[in-house]
Scaffold this motif. Structure first.
Motif, mmCIF file in Angstrom:
data_model
loop_
_atom_site.group_PDB
_atom_site.id
_atom_site.type_symbol
_atom_site.label_atom_id
_atom_site.label_comp_id
_atom_site.label_asym_id
_atom_site.label_seq_id
_atom_site.Cartn_x
_atom_site.Cartn_y
_atom_site.Cartn_z
ATOM 1 N N GLN A 1 0.885 -1.151 -0.139
ATOM 2 C CA GLN A 1 -0.074 0.228 0.138
ATOM 3 C C GLN A 1 0.893 1.359 -0.170
ATOM 4 O O GLN A 1 1.952 1.316 0.967
ATOM 5 C CB GLN A 1 -0.731 0.054 1.259
ATOM 6 C CG GLN A 1 -2.004 1.151 1.146
ATOM 7 C CD GLN A 1 -2.960 1.074 2.185
ATOM 8 O OE1 GLN A 1 -2.525 0.867 3.395
ATOM 9 N NE2 GLN A 1 -4.182 1.640 2.034
ATOM 10 N N PRO A 2 0.671 2.108 -0.897
ATOM 11 C CA PRO A 2 1.652 3.323 -1.107
ATOM 12 C C PRO A 2 1.410 4.073 0.148
ATOM 13 O O PRO A 2 0.178 4.408 0.623
ATOM 14 C CB PRO A 2 1.139 3.931 -2.554
ATOM 15 C CG PRO A 2 -0.222 3.633 -2.716
ATOM 16 C CD PRO A 2 -0.403 2.139 -1.905
ATOM 17 N N LYS A 3 2.483 4.877 0.463
ATOM 18 C CA LYS A 3 2.524 6.188 1.507
ATOM 19 C C LYS A 3 2.903 7.362 0.542
ATOM 20 O O LYS A 3 3.811 7.292 -0.524
ATOM 21 C CB LYS A 3 3.697 5.827 2.416
ATOM 22 C CG LYS A 3 3.652 4.798 3.337
ATOM 23 C CD LYS A 3 4.506 4.774 4.317
ATOM 24 C CE LYS A 3 4.382 3.818 5.324
ATOM 25 N NZ LYS A 3 5.576 3.480 6.137
ATOM 26 N N ALA B 1 -2.061 11.172 -5.722
ATOM 27 C CA ALA B 1 -2.813 10.193 -5.391
ATOM 28 C C ALA B 1 -4.467 10.687 -5.661
ATOM 29 O O ALA B 1 -5.360 9.830 -5.712
ATOM 30 C CB ALA B 1 -2.983 10.106 -3.572
ATOM 31 N N ALA B 2 -4.413 11.838 -5.936
ATOM 32 C CA ALA B 2 -5.847 12.393 -6.202
ATOM 33 C C ALA B 2 -5.632 13.207 -7.423
ATOM 34 O O ALA B 2 -5.011 13.916 -7.511
ATOM 35 C CB ALA B 2 -6.514 13.142 -4.924
ATOM 36 N N ALA B 3 -7.028 13.350 -8.119
ATOM 37 C CA ALA B 3 -7.313 14.288 -9.256
ATOM 38 C C ALA B 3 -7.269 15.604 -8.873
ATOM 39 O O ALA B 3 -7.980 15.862 -7.803
ATOM 40 C CB ALA B 3 -8.291 13.665 -10.361
ATOM 41 N N GLY C 1 7.002 5.784 -0.293
ATOM 42 C CA GLY C 1 7.296 4.574 0.142
ATOM 43 C C GLY C 1 6.037 3.502 0.350
ATOM 44 O O GLY C 1 4.949 3.917 -0.412
ATOM 45 N N PHE C 2 6.132 2.333 0.560
ATOM 46 C CA PHE C 2 5.061 1.473 0.825
ATOM 47 C C PHE C 2 5.100 0.658 2.176
ATOM 48 O O PHE C 2 6.002 0.640 2.629
ATOM 49 C CB PHE C 2 4.949 0.415 -0.310
ATOM 50 C CG PHE C 2 4.856 0.920 -1.758
ATOM 51 C CD1 PHE C 2 6.211 1.536 -2.563
ATOM 52 C CD2 PHE C 2 3.824 0.916 -2.511
ATOM 53 C CE1 PHE C 2 5.890 1.753 -3.788
ATOM 54 C CE2 PHE C 2 3.533 1.430 -3.557
ATOM 55 C CZ PHE C 2 4.879 1.872 -4.295
ATOM 56 N N GLU C 3 3.938 0.187 2.413
ATOM 57 C CA GLU C 3 3.796 -0.663 3.700
ATOM 58 C C GLU C 3 3.518 -1.948 3.134
ATOM 59 O O GLU C 3 2.533 -2.146 2.312
ATOM 60 C CB GLU C 3 2.701 -0.371 4.704
ATOM 61 C CG GLU C 3 2.547 -1.215 5.777
ATOM 62 C CD GLU C 3 1.550 -1.055 7.051
ATOM 63 O OE1 GLU C 3 0.976 0.097 6.556
ATOM 64 O OE2 GLU C 3 1.515 -1.568 7.676
ATOM 65 N N ARG D 1 -5.261 1.037 -2.461
ATOM 66 C CA ARG D 1 -5.389 -0.182 -1.781
ATOM 67 C C ARG D 1 -4.244 -0.933 -1.929
ATOM 68 O O ARG D 1 -3.340 -0.581 -2.863
ATOM 69 C CB ARG D 1 -6.668 -0.979 -2.228
ATOM 70 C CG ARG D 1 -7.966 -0.251 -2.109
ATOM 71 C CD ARG D 1 -9.057 -1.170 -2.467
ATOM 72 N NE ARG D 1 -10.170 -0.345 -2.251
ATOM 73 C CZ ARG D 1 -11.164 -0.741 -1.247
ATOM 74 N NH1 ARG D 1 -10.730 -1.454 -0.196
ATOM 75 N NH2 ARG D 1 -12.452 0.031 -1.273
ATOM 76 N N ALA D 2 -4.008 -2.010 -0.952
ATOM 77 C CA ALA D 2 -2.719 -2.749 -1.222
ATOM 78 C C ALA D 2 -2.815 -3.582 -2.470
ATOM 79 O O ALA D 2 -3.829 -4.181 -3.016
ATOM 80 C CB ALA D 2 -3.003 -3.856 0.024
#
Length: 761
Positions: free
Chosen positions: A521-523, A759-761, A533-535, A740-741
């Motif tokens: 899942q992206p950070k 992440a968002a438009a 980063g990612f988790e 999402r993951a």
């Protein structure tokens, strides 16, 4: 004759001495017992009275919260029901059902967690239905619609019917009304039973907010919302009202340690009962007084033991030879304790005796915590010394009050032959745990001998094998609760053990079939929208089935061997994926790996992680270690501290997950090399509606900034939440708004997309 005379005289003297000793003992016992009875009765009354008042207050608070939820339901409906656009779309000749779903049904579920909703047109025909935030066939809610038809008729025509405390009808509000909606609304709200489940329901007219905005030829449509008062609601109630284990039942099936309060509808008809495990301050105070009580009882037991020893001295000499022979055949050679065979003989005989005559007894099973770790790190000689010391302490603790045996390995058993109540068993178990809690020195090192203890109390109606099995279940329940604890068997433990066994079986199958796969899942940097980063999240991917998360194998993370193997699989897969991304030239930032307390208790964990990174040619800075606050507490803290120090020295950053929801002290932010704190999603989900959540988040961000820590907000699902967090100074976030993951391949595709990843438009 002389010899016989001497013997007879000795027997008579012994008998006379025994009678005298018995008379003295009975007199002292009567005085002490009388004083204890009077003190016990007074203490019992005070305890019961304090507990009763506490239970009443908790019941009042819970019922107030339930009735408040009814008023909140109508208030939430008003946000979409008194709205020009809603009235216009519902009265249109060709209704845009997607708009209605997105802006009414789905919105009420996402924002306020309404479980179901439906809309009736002016002719009371069902035109729209939603459940769980998804549109459903109208037939799905026809049964509910028929049940709630009287409420619809009340909203349509309230003449001759008195308004309820939660209603806003055409006339004035009734005295004592708790309605919170504005005067523009017309609604009827109730608590009702739908499909056997208690629910808050509200029926409200959908009308224009601007008079004359739409033209209508008939009656206004109505919106019906349903919020079930079990499951998620009870979880919220437990958190907000601080009541433990709430549940709803149609009947008053109160179990041990639970309390119940009736739940009635507007007409006074009984819907069922709210049952919970109450906070009992009187009982808590009683436990604080327990050491003093134990001291008195111990003194009396010591006096009785002294008398018994003097009277039985001659008999012991006669039986010593036979006892020695039995000891050699039925005792453990290392500790000198009775072995499994002798213990089972005791148990079978005692169980048969109690079935013939009244009385009770208890079996306690004790298993040393982390015994394998002692053997692996210090050698078997240290393990043997630990077993001998535990045996010594157990025998000292029982001191004639019961029997002790070593069943094998690191498992011991105790038999309380005259235990007739759970209180007595609890007293013995608490004393055992306290005695074992103290470490002892071996070869210049301090060894811990903490243990998990399970007990089964039998009153003469259970077979010996079943008693042992029940005590074993209780012991595993104690281990599952964090170890170093005690549990008395309860019937529900059978189901709990089966559930734990099923989870362990799922984990073993996932490992055997190589189903363990990391999803990512992206950070995101909230200021730029760039992925930082990612988790890595554990997923199991069975062929032909949907992937599932760690909740289906949660018990495995408390199992030392399985937790280590799952950790190794995840770390190996994450290292391979990260190496692949680097080979493709993808800038991924870092990957956070979660670690449980069982993994951190493994002294080789940090070394294995650093070695894997080095073998793959990866810098330590490309991974982070995420832990929850619970690993900083209790017995895990020492091993965790050593692990964190080794990882920090290598360059691995430490992130504290779910910050603010656990019990860790703020001093841990200084004591451990924490680099990142992650704000739990529970503070984010209502950030735009709850001022308290906003204040908590602002304080956490300020604390992190003062300590020079990074802040990551979890569970961001809306742009509004993102913007609020960015405005508060939160640097980073993750949640469904950003993604999402996903699999490693999907993460690589996301990173390879042209332009900055946003992440968002």
């Amino acid at each position: 004759m002389g010899v016989e005379h001497v013997r007879r005289g000795g027997r008579e003297a012994a008998a006379a001495g025994g009678r005298f000793s018995g008379a003295v003992a009975r007199t002292v016992a009567a005085i002490v017992l009388g004083a204890l009875v009077i003190a016990g009765l007074a203490l019992h009354w005070a305890t019961r009275e304090s507990d009763r008042v506490s239970v009443e207050r908790q019941a009042q608070g819970a019922l107030h919260a339930i009735h408040t939820s009814i008023d909140e339901l109508a208030l939430q409906q008003e946000t979409v029901a008194v709205w020009d656009d809603a009235a216009s779309y519902l009265l249109a000749e060709r209704r845009d059902m997607q708009w209605i779903h997105d802006n009414m049904g789905s919105w009420l579920h996402r924002i306020f967690r309404h479980d179901a909703a439906y809309i009736l047109d002016g002719e009371d025909r069902l035109i729209y239905a939603t459940a769980g935030g998804e549109r459903v066939p109208l037939a799905r809610l026809e049964t509910a619609a028929r049940s709630l038809a009287p409420l619809v008729r009340l909203v349509r025509d309230p003449r001759g019917v008195a308004a309820g405390r939660h209603d806003r009808l055409a006339g004035p509000l009734r005295p004592g009304s708790t309605v919170r909606t504005t005067g523009r609304t017309v609604h009827a709200s109730r608590i009702a039973l739908l499909g056997g489940r208690p629910a808050a329901v509200s029926v409200i007219q959908v009308k224009e907010s601007t008079e004359g905005y739409v033209s209508r030829r008939g009656r206004w449509p109505v919106l019906v919302s349903i919020r079930y008062l079990d499951r998620d609601f009870l979880a919220d109630l437990s958190e907000r009202q601080l009541i433990a284990s709430p549940r709803f039942s149609r009947v008053e099936d109160v179990r041990g340690g639970e309390a119940a309060t009736p739940l009635d509808d507007e007409r006074g008809q009984r819907l069922g009962f709210l049952i919970w495990r109450p906070e009992l301050p009187g009982t808590r105070i009683l436990w604080k007084l327990l050491p003093a009580i134990l001291l008195v009882v111990s003194i009396l037991a010591a006096l009785a033991t002294l008398l018994g020893r003097r009277l039985s001295h001659s008999v012991a000499q006669v039986e010593s030879a036979e006892a020695e022979a039995k000891r050699l055949a039925y005792h453990d050679p290392l500790t000198g304790l009775p072995n499994r065979t002798l213990f089972q003989q005791w148990l079978v005989a005692l169980a048969a005796e109690r079935q013939r005559s009244p009385g009770g007894f208890a079996v306690l099973l004790l298993d040393l915590d982390e015994f394998k770790l002692v053997n692996d790190t210090l050698g078997h000689a240290a393990g043997d010394a630990l077993l001998v010391e535990v045996a010594r302490r157990l025998e000292a603790a029982m001191d004639g009050a019961g029997r002790v045996a070593r069943l094998g390995g690191d498992e011991f058993a105790l038999l309380l032959e005259d235990a007739c109540s759970a209180v007595e068993v609890d007293r013995h178990a608490g004393r055992l745990i306290r005695l074992l809690d103290a470490p002892f020195a071996y070869d210049g090192k301090w060894l811990e001998c903490r243990a998990s203890l399970g007990a089964c109390l039998d009153l003469g109606d259970t077979s010996a094998p079943d008693i042992l099995k029940c005590a074993d279940m209780a012991m595993y329940a104690a281990k599952a609760e964090g170890r170093g604890t005690y549990r008395l068997y309860a019937p529900e433990m059978s189901a709990s053990l089966e559930e734990r066994s099923a989870m362990l079986a799922v984990a073993k199958r996932a490992l055997a079939d190589e189903l363990v796969t990391p999803f990512y899942q992206p950070k995101v940097d909230l200021r730029t929208g760039n992925i930082v980063g990612f988790e890595a999240l554990l997923r199991c991917c069975p062929p032909g089935e949907a992937p599932f998360g760690p909740d289906r194998l949660a018990a495995a993370f408390d199992h030392s061997a399985l937790a280590a193997e799952l950790s190794d699989r995840m770390i190996a897969a994450v290292v391979d994926d990260v190496a692949g991304w680097r080979a493709l030239g993808l800038a991924f930032g870092h990957v956070a790996i979660n670690a449980s307390a069982a993994e951190l208790r493994d002294p080789a964990f940090a070394g294995r992680l650093i070695a894997r990174l080095a073998a793959a040619g990866l810098p330590a800075s490309c991974v982070q270690l995420e832990v929850t606050e619970s690993v900083l507490l209790g017995r895990s803290s020492e091993s965790a501290e050593r692990c964190f120090a080794a990882l920090a020295a290598a360059g691995v950053k430490l992130a504290l997950d779910d910050f603010g929801t656990g019990f860790a002290s703020l001093s841990h932010l200084k004591a451990y090399p924490v680099d990142v704190i992650k704000i739990d999603r529970s503070f984010i989900q209502d950030l735009d509606a709850c001022p308290e959540d906003g204040a908590i988040v602002r304080a956490l961000i300020g604390l992190a900034e003062a300590l020079g820590l990074e802040v990551v907000a979890e569970g961001i699902e809306t742009r509004r939440q993102r913007d609020l967090l960015a405005g508060l100074g939160c640097g980073f976030g993750q949640g469904y708004l950003f993604g999402r993951a996903m699999t490693a391949a999907d993460a690589a595709a996301l990173l390879a997309a042209p332009g900055p990843a946003r992440a968002a438009a």
